[in-house]
Write a protein that holds these residues in place. Structure first.
Motif, PDB file in Angstrom:
ATOM      1  N   GLY A   2     -15.537  32.473  60.109  1.00 37.46           N
ATOM      2  CA  GLY A   2     -14.625  31.439  59.650  1.00 37.46           C
ATOM      3  C   GLY A   2     -13.397  32.031  58.977  1.00 37.46           C
ATOM      4  N   GLU A   3     -12.574  31.150  58.516  1.00 40.41           N
ATOM      5  CA  GLU A   3     -11.358  31.555  57.824  1.00 40.41           C
ATOM      6  C   GLU A   3     -11.733  32.193  56.488  1.00 40.41           C
ATOM      7  OE1 GLU A   3      -8.068  28.864  55.876  1.00 40.41           O
ATOM      8  OE2 GLU A   3      -7.914  28.841  58.060  1.00 40.41           O
ATOM      9  N   PRO A   4     -11.109  33.332  56.134  1.00 39.56           N
ATOM     10  CA  PRO A   4     -11.434  33.986  54.868  1.00 39.56           C
ATOM     11  C   PRO A   4     -10.887  33.197  53.681  1.00 39.56           C
ATOM     12  CG  PRO A   4      -9.584  35.081  55.906  1.00 39.56           C
ATOM     13  CD  PRO A   4     -10.089  34.046  56.881  1.00 39.56           C
ATOM     14  N   GLU A   5     -11.391  33.501  52.497  1.00 40.92           N
ATOM     15  CA  GLU A   5     -10.877  32.884  51.280  1.00 40.92           C
ATOM     16  C   GLU A   5      -9.410  33.287  51.109  1.00 40.92           C
ATOM     17  OE1 GLU A   5     -11.757  33.033  46.546  1.00 40.92           O
ATOM     18  OE2 GLU A   5     -13.458  33.155  47.908  1.00 40.92           O
ATOM     19  N   MET A   6      -8.579  32.317  50.813  1.00 38.20           N
ATOM     20  CA  MET A   6      -7.143  32.567  50.757  1.00 38.20           C
ATOM     21  C   MET A   6      -6.591  32.201  49.386  1.00 38.20           C
ATOM     22  SD  MET A   6      -6.249  31.170  54.571  1.00 38.20           S
ATOM     23  CE  MET A   6      -4.637  31.915  54.717  1.00 38.20           C
ATOM     24  N   ASP A  20      -5.874  41.114  54.780  1.00 34.93           N
ATOM     25  CA  ASP A  20      -7.055  41.954  54.984  1.00 34.93           C
ATOM     26  C   ASP A  20      -6.547  43.372  55.232  1.00 34.93           C
ATOM     27  OD1 ASP A  20      -9.159  43.450  56.130  1.00 34.93           O
ATOM     28  OD2 ASP A  20     -10.067  41.648  56.980  1.00 34.93           O
ATOM     29  N   GLU A  21      -6.645  44.221  54.201  1.00 30.85           N
ATOM     30  CA  GLU A  21      -6.098  45.579  54.304  1.00 30.85           C
ATOM     31  C   GLU A  21      -6.778  46.390  55.399  1.00 30.85           C
ATOM     32  OE1 GLU A  21      -5.145  48.105  51.000  1.00 30.85           O
ATOM     33  OE2 GLU A  21      -4.963  46.361  49.683  1.00 30.85           O
ATOM     34  N   ASP A  22      -8.106  46.260  55.523  1.00 28.77           N
ATOM     35  CA  ASP A  22      -8.830  47.050  56.525  1.00 28.77           C
ATOM     36  C   ASP A  22      -8.394  46.685  57.941  1.00 28.77           C
ATOM     37  OD1 ASP A  22     -10.244  48.401  54.537  1.00 28.77           O
ATOM     38  OD2 ASP A  22     -11.878  46.935  54.557  1.00 28.77           O
ATOM     39  N   ALA A  23      -8.252  45.398  58.208  1.00 30.70           N
ATOM     40  CA  ALA A  23      -7.860  44.941  59.542  1.00 30.70           C
ATOM     41  C   ALA A  23      -6.340  44.891  59.704  1.00 30.70           C
ATOM     42  CB  ALA A  23      -8.446  43.562  59.813  1.00 30.70           C
ATOM     43  N   GLY A  34      -1.598  24.403  60.729  1.00 31.11           N
ATOM     44  CA  GLY A  34      -2.791  25.235  60.833  1.00 31.11           C
ATOM     45  C   GLY A  34      -2.584  26.658  60.343  1.00 31.11           C
ATOM     46  N   THR A  35      -3.537  27.520  60.696  1.00 30.42           N
ATOM     47  CA  THR A  35      -3.558  28.894  60.215  1.00 30.42           C
ATOM     48  C   THR A  35      -3.226  29.855  61.343  1.00 30.42           C
ATOM     49  OG1 THR A  35      -5.232  28.312  58.570  1.00 30.42           O
ATOM     50  CG2 THR A  35      -4.998  30.655  59.098  1.00 30.42           C
ATOM     51  N   TYR A  36      -2.404  30.846  61.015  1.00 35.77           N
ATOM     52  CA  TYR A  36      -2.029  31.895  61.962  1.00 35.77           C
ATOM     53  C   TYR A  36      -2.336  33.247  61.346  1.00 35.77           C
ATOM     54  CZ  TYR A  36       0.139  28.520  64.993  1.00 35.77           C
ATOM     55  OH  TYR A  36       0.340  27.477  65.845  1.00 35.77           O
ATOM     56  N   VAL A  37      -2.661  34.204  62.218  1.00 38.79           N
ATOM     57  CA  VAL A  37      -2.977  35.564  61.793  1.00 38.79           C
ATOM     58  C   VAL A  37      -1.909  36.492  62.360  1.00 38.79           C
ATOM     59  CG1 VAL A  37      -4.706  37.393  61.803  1.00 38.79           C
ATOM     60  CG2 VAL A  37      -5.432  34.988  61.872  1.00 38.79           C
ATOM     61  N   TYR A  38      -1.243  37.229  61.469  1.00 35.33           N
ATOM     62  CA  TYR A  38      -0.226  38.212  61.861  1.00 35.33           C
ATOM     63  C   TYR A  38      -0.882  39.590  61.832  1.00 35.33           C
ATOM     64  CZ  TYR A  38       3.035  34.423  61.340  1.00 35.33           C
ATOM     65  OH  TYR A  38       3.679  33.228  61.494  1.00 35.33           O
ATOM     66  N   SER A  39      -0.692  40.360  62.915  1.00 34.83           N
ATOM     67  CA  SER A  39      -1.369  41.652  63.092  1.00 34.83           C
ATOM     68  C   SER A  39      -0.510  42.818  62.636  1.00 34.83           C
ATOM     69  CB  SER A  39      -1.722  41.840  64.566  1.00 34.83           C
ATOM     70  OG  SER A  39      -2.550  40.801  65.010  1.00 34.83           O
TER      71      SER A  39
END
Length: 72
Positions: A2-6, A20-23, A34-39
């Motif tokens: 699921g979505e991580p705690e923000m 997320d420093e590791d990822a 909604g939610t978006y993830v930037y790589s």
């Protein structure tokens, strides 16, 4: 997964952000879309958006043109 705690932020466009420093992923939950993830986002960029007076302007100027994103 699921979505991580923000962390909730003061913004007219963005509700919450998490890095997320590791990822090397920056999660952004928008108020209306909604939610978006930037790589490949380095920790310094996360620090910069969290300090920005306008998180939405920073995201449009620095993140959208420079980092790939996907819906969460």
């Amino acid at each position: 997964m699921g979505e991580p705690e923000m962390e909730y932020v003061d913004s007219s466009n963005i509700e919450a952000i998490r890095h997320d420093e590791d990822a090397r992923e920056l999660w952004v939950r928008f108020i209306s879309s909604g939610t978006y993830v930037y790589s490949d986002v380095p920790p310094g960029t996360y620090d910069d958006i969290m300090r920005a007076d306008s998180k939405g302007s920073y995201l449009n100027r620095e993140l959208k043109p420079n980092y790939p994103s996907r819906p969460a």
